[in-house]
Design an enzyme around this catalytic site. Structure first.
Site, PDB file in Angstrom:
ATOM      1  N   ASN A   1      55.608  94.485  92.472  1.00 14.47           N
ATOM      2  CA  ASN A   1      55.115  93.111  91.851  1.00 14.47           C
ATOM      3  C   ASN A   1      55.303  93.406  90.640  1.00 14.47           C
ATOM      4  OD1 ASN A   1      54.350  92.313  94.779  1.00 14.47           O
ATOM      5  ND2 ASN A   1      53.906  94.725  95.135  1.00 14.47           N
TER       6      ASN A   1
ATOM      7  N   ARG B   1      49.807  86.260  88.322  1.00 17.62           N
ATOM      8  CA  ARG B   1      49.057  86.586  89.117  1.00 17.62           C
ATOM      9  C   ARG B   1      48.328  87.597  88.327  1.00 17.62           C
ATOM     10  NH1 ARG B   1      49.474  84.756  94.843  1.00 17.62           N
ATOM     11  NH2 ARG B   1      47.320  85.230  94.446  1.00 17.62           N
TER      12      ARG B   1
ATOM     13  N   HIS C   1      50.347 102.868  83.386  1.00 15.88           N
ATOM     14  CA  HIS C   1      49.731 101.645  84.125  1.00 15.88           C
ATOM     15  C   HIS C   1      49.318 101.151  82.986  1.00 15.88           C
ATOM     16  CE1 HIS C   1      50.290 104.429  87.660  1.00 15.88           C
ATOM     17  NE2 HIS C   1      50.543 105.045  87.121  1.00 15.88           N
TER      18      HIS C   1
ATOM     19  N   ARG D   1      39.180 102.093  89.325  1.00 14.27           N
ATOM     20  CA  ARG D   1      39.695 100.916  90.601  1.00 14.27           C
ATOM     21  C   ARG D   1      39.661 101.302  91.338  1.00 14.27           C
ATOM     22  NH1 ARG D   1      45.275  97.789  89.456  1.00 14.27           N
ATOM     23  NH2 ARG D   1      44.218  96.416  90.424  1.00 14.27           N
TER      24      ARG D   1
HETATM   25  O1  CA2 Z   1      47.850  99.130  86.740  1.00 14.23           O
HETATM   26  C1  CA2 Z   1      49.139  99.588  87.094  1.00 14.23           C
HETATM   27  O2  CA2 Z   1      50.370  99.180  85.856  1.00 14.23           O
HETATM   28  C2  CA2 Z   1      49.462  99.385  87.871  1.00 14.23           C
HETATM   29  O3  CA2 Z   1      50.545 100.365  88.604  1.00 14.23           O
HETATM   30  C3  CA2 Z   1      50.142  98.198  88.854  1.00 14.23           C
HETATM   31  C4  CA2 Z   1      50.574  98.312  90.408  1.00 14.23           C
HETATM   32  C5  CA2 Z   1      48.557  98.753  91.362  1.00 14.23           C
HETATM   33  O4  CA2 Z   1      49.335  99.236  92.573  1.00 14.23           O
HETATM   34  C6  CA2 Z   1      48.955 100.617  90.600  1.00 14.23           C
HETATM   35  O5  CA2 Z   1      47.475  99.971  91.200  1.00 14.23           O
HETATM   36  C7  CA2 Z   1      48.234 100.348  89.258  1.00 14.23           C
HETATM   37  C8  CA2 Z   1      50.141  96.814  90.948  1.00 14.23           C
HETATM   38  C9  CA2 Z   1      51.749  96.203  89.728  1.00 14.23           C
HETATM   39  C10 CA2 Z   1      51.199  94.430  90.715  1.00 14.23           C
HETATM   40  O6  CA2 Z   1      51.439  93.806  89.772  1.00 14.23           O
HETATM   41  C11 CA2 Z   1      50.751  92.275  89.773  1.00 14.23           C
HETATM   42  C12 CA2 Z   1      50.604  91.509  88.941  1.00 14.23           C
HETATM   43  C13 CA2 Z   1      50.518  90.473  88.921  1.00 14.23           C
HETATM   44  C14 CA2 Z   1      49.892  90.107  90.145  1.00 14.23           C
HETATM   45  C15 CA2 Z   1      50.377  90.818  91.337  1.00 14.23           C
HETATM   46  C16 CA2 Z   1      51.059  91.788  90.990  1.00 14.23           C
END
Ligand code: CA2
Length: 148
Positions: A12, A19, A101, A108
């Site tokens: 993602n 988003r 991250h 969170r």
């Molecule tokens: O904070 C981070 O970099 C994460 O690795 C991002 C992941 C999340 O599951 C981790 O807990 C923390 C999510 C990445 C999804 O990125 C998006 C970006 C824009 C819109 C939707 C999702």
């Protein structure tokens, strides 16, 4: 190989900047790649920058890094919290591993507080936004990888 760093991005993250900017900021993944390339050049590093939504791709790239890279910077995204397979692949890599991250995962949901990858990572950067990638590369260039 001695100063090549694999910068790997999980599921993602291709949606960055499109988003949830309140959590992940306004920069796209292409912006992040461009910033990483600038930071790498300044640090005298080569980078291979990749993203996949598939766990198997990430594992394959970590295996490839065993022969091709001196260090790994990885944002495993949601696989951080679920993937023993990515942890096992990283355990088979000999060089420095920095987990990045964008958000502060500790502020969170509770399920984001657990990281399998942290069991292998030499350092974890969380909550600095996309600047965390640049910080990781700068650290590797200055402290972790021998000069060529
Ligand atoms: O904070 C981070 O970099 C994460 O690795 C991002 C992941 C999340 O599951 C981790 O807990 C923390 C999510 C990445 C999804 O990125 C998006 C970006 C824009 C819109 C939707 C999702």
């Amino acid at each position: 190989m001695r100063r090549t760093v694999y910068v790997l991005n999980g599921p993602n993250l291709n949606l960055l900047g499109r988003r949830q900017p309140e959590i992940y900021g306004a920069k796209t993944l292409a912006d992040v790649e461009a910033e990483c390339r600038q930071a790498a050049e300044a640090a005298g590093l080569e980078i291979v920058f990749r993203q996949s939504n598939a766990e198997a791709d990430l594992i394959g790239w970590i295996h490839e890094a065993r022969d091709e890279a001196a260090a790994i910077v990885i944002n495993p995204a949601a696989y951080t919290h679920t993937s023993v397979a990515i942890l096992d692949a990283l355990q088979a890599f000999d060089g420095p591993v920095i987990e990045v991250h964008i958000s502060n995962v500790h502020r969170r949901e509770a399920f984001r507080h657990q990281s399998y990858v942290s069991l292998r990572a030499d350092a974890v950067i969380a909550g600095l936004g996309t600047a965390g990638y640049r910080m990781a590369l700068r650290y590797l260039g200055e402290h972790a990888l021998p000069s060529s």
